[in-house]
Design an enzyme around this catalytic site. Structure first.
Site, mmCIF file in Angstrom:
data_model
loop_
_atom_site.group_PDB
_atom_site.id
_atom_site.type_symbol
_atom_site.label_atom_id
_atom_site.label_comp_id
_atom_site.label_asym_id
_atom_site.label_seq_id
_atom_site.Cartn_x
_atom_site.Cartn_y
_atom_site.Cartn_z
ATOM 1 N N LYS A 209 49.206 36.096 43.134
ATOM 2 C CA LYS A 209 49.598 34.747 43.482
ATOM 3 C C LYS A 209 50.991 34.752 44.105
ATOM 4 C CE LYS A 209 47.162 32.595 39.564
ATOM 5 N NZ LYS A 209 46.262 31.693 40.288
ATOM 6 N N ARG A 283 36.223 33.328 35.177
ATOM 7 C CA ARG A 283 34.758 33.384 35.049
ATOM 8 C C ARG A 283 34.291 34.743 34.519
ATOM 9 N NH1 ARG A 283 34.459 32.111 41.355
ATOM 10 N NH2 ARG A 283 36.383 31.087 40.664
#
Length: 431
Positions: A209, A283
């Site tokens: 990020k 996920r």
């Protein structure tokens, strides 16, 4: 308790020089919140008034006069707080039942928000699991049991999503498996399973990020905090159904042992997943939790996660997003959210969404190799989870917590965790 500012509700502006659009004004050493005709608007106005009072460095308030039902009192409390405040609220004393409910809500929200707001130095995978286990065990010591599976034990147990995502951190990954069984019957069926994404810090891994995107990533365990808070509230409300809680806890960090783009993860059920984005890690860990819920035979399965920026783009950060292929289950959750005055919006999920992240090298990929997972990113992420949901997704609800954390203060919320979703999930457990 220290001297507190009285807060009254009124539909008439009590001071001539104040505009009719004002939310709160002061007269005779008291604050007056100016109500409108719509009750939904009034709850927002009361919460906004709480923010304004907090911003004026008022340290204690007490509800005075008429009109203070439970929801209005709670709305003021939600606004009258901040990450560093020690504000005090004196509940209206006309209804002892409401006062007890408000006390429970206040304690649960404080617990939930603290988990999210603490730094990653203080909340790491094992400490998150331990804090939640200790909190829930203290509420019902005779009815709660748990184990924490950590480090290499995860690999041995087949929980490869949590293990893979967390293996590069100095803090070993962990899964909390907690059993709340008020029935006294060891063979009682599991009514519900709760699964929480517990990424205590998310650097993005090798799909790293930007710095500004990492600043708030201590909040990426908001799903774990939310389902833990929901179970805490349900226990306080005397839930008499068996619930299992699975927290999937890891730090998504970078070193020579970190998982890489192109790696293949083989899950316990044999499903293979190609990693095309290491920043789509939530996920990957939730897939383990869904399989564990299936092994527990839970009739209802609820997972919660700060999963996608796409959900926030779709519904903003005053709503949470709901996904399900079970219309009855979704309708029950939406009804619970309405009753609990939490904003929840259902976004699209169909069986074919589980095919929207194809891979030439595995059964599926964990995303698309595009920024944010491409169009429909939130639905595609839910579709990935659907591959692991027991019973083809019947009885399964996925909450993408777009409203779990405010990066900056708003007219309604202070900066930091909101705990939005706790009430809805708790109500869904008891329905």
């Amino acid at each position: 308790m220290s001297s507190a500012l009285p807060i009254y509700l009124t539909k008439t502006v009590p001071v001539d020089y104040i505009s009719n659009n004002a939310v709160v004004c002061f007269k005779d050493n008291a604050a007056h919140i100016i109500l409108q005709d719509s009750e939904q608007d009034n709850l927002r106005r009361i919460q906004k008034a709480g923010r304004q009072l907090d911003n004026q460095a008022i340290g204690a308030v007490k509800m005075a006069g008429d009109g203070w039902d439970k929801e209005r009192q709670w709305a003021l409390s939600l606004g009258f707080t901040s990450t560093l405040s020690t504000n005090e609220v004196q509940w209206h004393d006309d209804d002892s039942d409401s006062a007890e409910q408000l006390k429970n809500l206040s304690e649960v929200y404080r617990f939930t928000r603290e988990l999210v707001n603490l730094s990653a130095e203080e909340i790491y995978p094992l400490s998150l699991a331990e804090r939640v286990a200790e909190h829930l065990s203290a509420l019902a010591p005779e009815q709660v049991s748990y184990e924490i599976i950590k480090g290499e034990q995860l690999k041995q147990a087949g929980w490869m999503g949590i293990y893979t995502v967390g293996r590069a951190s100095q803090h070993e990954p962990a899964m909390l498996v907690l059993d709340y069984n008020p029935t006294g019957d060891e063979k009682a069926s599991v009514s519900s399973a709760l699964i929480g994404k517990g990424i205590t810090y998310d650097s993005g891994g090798y799909s790293i990020k930007a710095s500004e995107g990492m600043l708030s990533m201590k909040c990426d365990m908001g799903g774990a905090a939310t389902v833990s808070g929901a179970l805490s509230l349900a226990i306080r409300n005397k839930l008499n159904k068996r619930v299992k809680l699975f927290l999937c806890c890891a730090e998504n960090m970078i070193d020579g042992s970190a998982y890489k783009l192109g790696d293949i993860i083989t899950y316990k059920n044999g499903t293979t997943v190609e990693v095309v984005n290491t920043d789509a890690e939530g996920r990957l860990v939730l897939a383990d939790g869904l399989q564990a819920a299936g092994e527990a035979g839970a009739q209802q399965i609820i997972d919660a996660a700060t999963l996608t920026g796409a959900a926030q783009m779709a519904v903003g950060n005053e709503y949470n997003a709901l996904f399900s292929v079970d219309d009855d289950a979704a309708a029950k959750a939406l009804k619970a959210a309405e009753q609990e005055n939490e904003l929840l919006w259902r976004l699209p999920l169909a069986p074919w969404h589980s095919e929207n992240c194809p891979s030439a090298f595995a059964d599926t990929a964990n995303s698309r190799p595009q920024k944010g997972g491409g169009a429909g990113g939130a639905s595609n992420a839910a579709g990935f989870l659907l591959k692991f949901a027991p019973n083809n997704g019947q009885g399964w609800l996925h909450f993408d917590l777009a409203g779990a954390y405010q990066k900056s203060a708003t007219a309604l919320w202070p900066v930091g965790a909101t705990a939005m979703g706790v009430r809805t999930i708790a109500a869904t457990l008891s329905d």
